[in-house]
Design an enzyme around this catalytic site. Structure first.
Site, PDB file in Angstrom:
ATOM      1  CG  ASN A  12      -6.181   0.569  14.462  1.00  0.00           C
ATOM      2  OD1 ASN A  12      -6.666   1.630  14.846  1.00  0.00           O
ATOM      3  ND2 ASN A  12      -5.434   0.478  13.379  1.00  0.00           N
ATOM      4  CE  LYS A  19      -8.303  -1.158   9.450  1.00  0.00           C
ATOM      5  NZ  LYS A  19      -7.358  -0.071   9.269  1.00  0.00           N
ATOM      6  NE  ARG A  96      -2.772   3.562  14.601  1.00  0.00           N
ATOM      7  CZ  ARG A  96      -3.334   4.139  13.551  1.00  0.00           C
ATOM      8  NH1 ARG A  96      -4.504   3.744  13.110  1.00  0.00           N
ATOM      9  NH2 ARG A  96      -2.713   5.117  12.935  1.00  0.00           N
ATOM     10  CG  HIS A 185       2.005   6.482   9.457  1.00  0.00           C
ATOM     11  ND1 HIS A 185       2.136   7.268   8.329  1.00  0.00           N
ATOM     12  CD2 HIS A 185       0.743   5.991   9.443  1.00  0.00           C
ATOM     13  CE1 HIS A 185       0.988   7.269   7.664  1.00  0.00           C
ATOM     14  NE2 HIS A 185       0.132   6.508   8.322  1.00  0.00           N
ATOM     15  CG  HIS A 213       3.846   4.190   6.531  1.00  0.00           C
ATOM     16  ND1 HIS A 213       3.741   3.059   7.308  1.00  0.00           N
ATOM     17  CD2 HIS A 213       2.570   4.499   6.163  1.00  0.00           C
ATOM     18  CE1 HIS A 213       2.477   2.695   7.401  1.00  0.00           C
ATOM     19  NE2 HIS A 213       1.743   3.561   6.725  1.00  0.00           N
ATOM     20  CG  LEU A 214       5.426   5.659   0.285  1.00  0.00           C
ATOM     21  CD1 LEU A 214       6.027   5.508  -1.104  1.00  0.00           C
ATOM     22  CD2 LEU A 214       5.359   7.131   0.682  1.00  0.00           C
ATOM     23  N   GLY A 215       1.091   4.481   2.467  1.00  0.00           N
ATOM     24  CA  GLY A 215      -0.189   3.773   2.433  1.00  0.00           C
ATOM     25  C   GLY A 215      -1.213   4.747   1.881  1.00  0.00           C
ATOM     26  NE  ARG A 246      -5.115  12.318   6.446  1.00  0.00           N
ATOM     27  CZ  ARG A 246      -4.542  11.234   6.966  1.00  0.00           C
ATOM     28  NH1 ARG A 246      -3.235  11.031   6.848  1.00  0.00           N
ATOM     29  NH2 ARG A 246      -5.262  10.376   7.639  1.00  0.00           N
ATOM     30  CG  ASP A 287      -6.205   1.396  -5.361  1.00  0.00           C
ATOM     31  OD1 ASP A 287      -5.068   1.126  -5.828  1.00  0.00           O
ATOM     32  OD2 ASP A 287      -6.861   0.593  -4.680  1.00  0.00           O
ATOM     33  N   GLY A 337       4.179   1.587  -0.999  1.00  0.00           N
ATOM     34  CA  GLY A 337       5.621   1.352  -0.904  1.00  0.00           C
ATOM     35  C   GLY A 337       6.002  -0.100  -1.137  1.00  0.00           C
ATOM     36  CG  ASN A 339       1.750  -4.127  -2.815  1.00  0.00           C
ATOM     37  OD1 ASN A 339       2.103  -5.297  -2.910  1.00  0.00           O
ATOM     38  ND2 ASN A 339       1.095  -3.657  -1.771  1.00  0.00           N
ATOM     39  CD  GLU A 389       0.929   0.650  11.001  1.00  0.00           C
ATOM     40  OE1 GLU A 389       0.380   0.297   9.937  1.00  0.00           O
ATOM     41  OE2 GLU A 389       0.781   1.772  11.498  1.00  0.00           O
TER      42      GLU A 389
HETATM   43  P1  ADP Z   1      -3.755   2.326   4.996  1.00  0.00           P
HETATM   44  O1  ADP Z   1      -3.293   1.327   6.062  1.00  0.00           O
HETATM   45  O2  ADP Z   1      -3.119   3.668   5.102  1.00  0.00           O
HETATM   46  O3  ADP Z   1      -5.209   2.365   4.760  1.00  0.00           O
HETATM   47  P2  ADP Z   1      -2.318   0.609   3.135  1.00  0.00           P
HETATM   48  O4  ADP Z   1      -0.947   0.625   3.665  1.00  0.00           O
HETATM   49  O5  ADP Z   1      -3.089  -0.658   3.193  1.00  0.00           O
HETATM   50  O6  ADP Z   1      -3.182   1.812   3.639  1.00  0.00           O
HETATM   51  O7  ADP Z   1      -2.230   1.073   1.589  1.00  0.00           O
HETATM   52  C1  ADP Z   1      -3.375   1.202   0.812  1.00  0.00           C
HETATM   53  C2  ADP Z   1      -2.978   1.709  -0.558  1.00  0.00           C
HETATM   54  O8  ADP Z   1      -1.970   0.850  -1.115  1.00  0.00           O
HETATM   55  C3  ADP Z   1      -4.114   1.648  -1.571  1.00  0.00           C
HETATM   56  O9  ADP Z   1      -4.871   2.825  -1.529  1.00  0.00           O
HETATM   57  C4  ADP Z   1      -3.372   1.529  -2.891  1.00  0.00           C
HETATM   58  O10 ADP Z   1      -3.131   2.826  -3.391  1.00  0.00           O
HETATM   59  C5  ADP Z   1      -2.041   0.924  -2.519  1.00  0.00           C
HETATM   60  N1  ADP Z   1      -1.839  -0.415  -3.084  1.00  0.00           N
HETATM   61  C6  ADP Z   1      -2.222  -1.594  -2.566  1.00  0.00           C
HETATM   62  N2  ADP Z   1      -1.859  -2.604  -3.384  1.00  0.00           N
HETATM   63  C7  ADP Z   1      -1.229  -2.049  -4.439  1.00  0.00           C
HETATM   64  C8  ADP Z   1      -0.616  -2.551  -5.623  1.00  0.00           C
HETATM   65  N3  ADP Z   1      -0.597  -3.853  -5.902  1.00  0.00           N
HETATM   66  N4  ADP Z   1      -0.061  -1.663  -6.476  1.00  0.00           N
HETATM   67  C9  ADP Z   1      -0.089  -0.348  -6.212  1.00  0.00           C
HETATM   68  N5  ADP Z   1      -0.637   0.189  -5.133  1.00  0.00           N
HETATM   69  C10 ADP Z   1      -1.209  -0.647  -4.251  1.00  0.00           C
END
Ligand code: ADP
Length: 403
Positions: A12, A19, A96, A185, A213-215, A246, A287, A337, A339, A389
């Protein structure tokens, strides 16, 4: 000589990072994983996890000039574990690739023509596709004999009907500039929608799923019997949900207003919407852990950022419920999503009339496994389904080259 090589290296490549994961598709085992970051800077760093040998992480901090040097450093780390790129057990490299436009609807073995097409899409993915192309060229130079496969973030969404994929703007202008909704995604949405069906004991063709998908980037999709029919990201990953940095959806006239009345340049507006908006723009943190900590301390800005984030999420759940007509499951995935229990609870709160509810006890469980968090009596399953992924890219790559 190995008769049937089963290993796949997944790459990636970002603008300043690579990565990677090495997987053995005979049993799905992860043999190595790692990351090179800050390529081209003085402070480049390589972190390598030799998963097959069970050894500890190895870290190097030394300048890495470009992607070629980065991949060579990765190759050296893999070779030190006896997993070098020259191994006859390596079946393919899976890349990717962020933007595949309308043309790439499935993983594709990379040829000169395929590379030219990925290049043609640079205007709609100026940050991502050039980095992906560099990664591919570098890998090709290292192993010219090996099949290299592109797995596109957009491919899963190419099944969207025109009614969902087109913006309501002048058709000739849209077509001349490749303006339409592509979605991103896709690898994650594909994997998670299938895993959700599995969790329900069903075939993907039997269920309708809303995937959230909440990253740091975030997107929703409506998956009807295994096919994507709508997704929240559009021409670029900027549309849709509130994200870490964003804005997601906004009135396009905001851009005109900023240009005409705030004197901002195109690049400044780009940076504002992609890097200084979303959660970080609203409260100074992107975060979710930090935002929850501030909320617990009574911080009103953090609370408002959380509320805006959840409000948008809830709107998309409602919208995709309407698009699908009937919904079997809502699946939460990626960093937030998987955590953030408070986000899941708040996004579904008040939707009992739609058959949606979260069981507080189940929602509080922490686990890396796919799991249901809805009460047993609920009409619609609410699930947490960890995304993978890399495994999905490796699977698609291996299926293609071993077919
Ligand atoms: P990406 O792949 O889009 O960079 P990820 O899917 O790894 O992102 O998600 C990163 C985000 O997940 C962090 O910015 C943080 O907001 C959230 N996150 C990770 N661990 C936790 C947790 N234990 N509780 C709440 N949010 C978390």
């Amino acid at each position: 000589m190995t008769a049937n090589p089963t290993r796949v290296l997944v790459l990636n490549s970002g603008s300043s990072s690579v990565k990677y994961q090495l997987l053995d598709m005979a049993d799905g085992a992860r043999l190595a994983a790692g990351l090179v970051e800050r390529i081209g800077e003085e402070t480049s760093r390589l972190v390598h996890s030799p998963l097959a040998t069970g050894g500890g992480k190895r870290e190097q901090e030394a300048p890495i000039a470009d992607h070629e040097a980065a991949l060579q450093a990765v190759a050296a780390e893999l070779a030190a574990d006896g997993l070098g790129l020259d191994s006859p057990e390596l079946a393919a490299i899976g890349h990717r690739v962020v933007h595949g436009g309308q043309k790439f609807t499935a993983p594709t073995v990379i040829t000169d023509e395929v590379l030219a097409e990925i290049e043609r899409l640079v205007p709609v993915a100026p940050l991502h596709n050039p980095a992906n192309i560099t990664g591919i060229r570098t890998a090709q130079a290292l192993r010219p004999d090996l099949p290299q496969v592109a797995v596109f973030d957009t491919a899963f969404h190419t099944t969207m009907p025109e009614s969902a994929a087109r913006y309501a703007i002048d058709t000739a202008t849209a077509d001349a500039h490749m303006i339409r909704r592509y979605g991103f995604h896709g690898t994650s949405h594909a994997y998670v929608s299938r895993e959700t069906a599995k969790l329900l004991g069903k075939d993907p063709s039997e269920v309708n799923v809303i995937v959230l998908h909440l990253g740091n980037g975030a997107s929703a999709s409506a998956v009807e019997r295994g096919r994507c029919v709508d997704t929240s990201m559009g021409l670029t990953p900027l549309e849709g949900l509130v994200m870490g940095t964003r804005s997601g959806d906004l009135d396009p006239a905001v851009l005109l207003h900023l240009s005409r009345n705030a004197g901002m340049s195109t690049d400044e507006i780009d940076a504002l919407l992609n890097k200084k908006s979303g959660l970080i723009g609203l409260c100074g943190d992107n975060d979710m852990r930090e935002i929850r900590r501030r909320i617990d301390e009574g911080d009103a800005r953090a609370q408002l950022a959380f509320d805006i984030y959840v409000h948008r999420l809830k709107k998309y759940i409602g919208a995709y419920y309407a698009v699908l007509g009937t919904v079997d499951a809502v699946a939460f995935t990626a960093g937030v999503g998987e955590n953030a229990a408070p986000v899941r609870e708040a996004a579904v709160a008040g939707l009992e009339a739609l058959g949606l509810a979260v069981d507080a006890g189940l929602n509080a469980v922490r686990s890396g496994e796919p799991r249901l968090i809805s009460p047993e009596s609920a009409r619609v399953a609410v699930a947490v389904v960890p995304t993978d992924e890399e495994l999905e890219i490796a699977t698609q790559t291996y299926d293609l080259v071993s077919a």
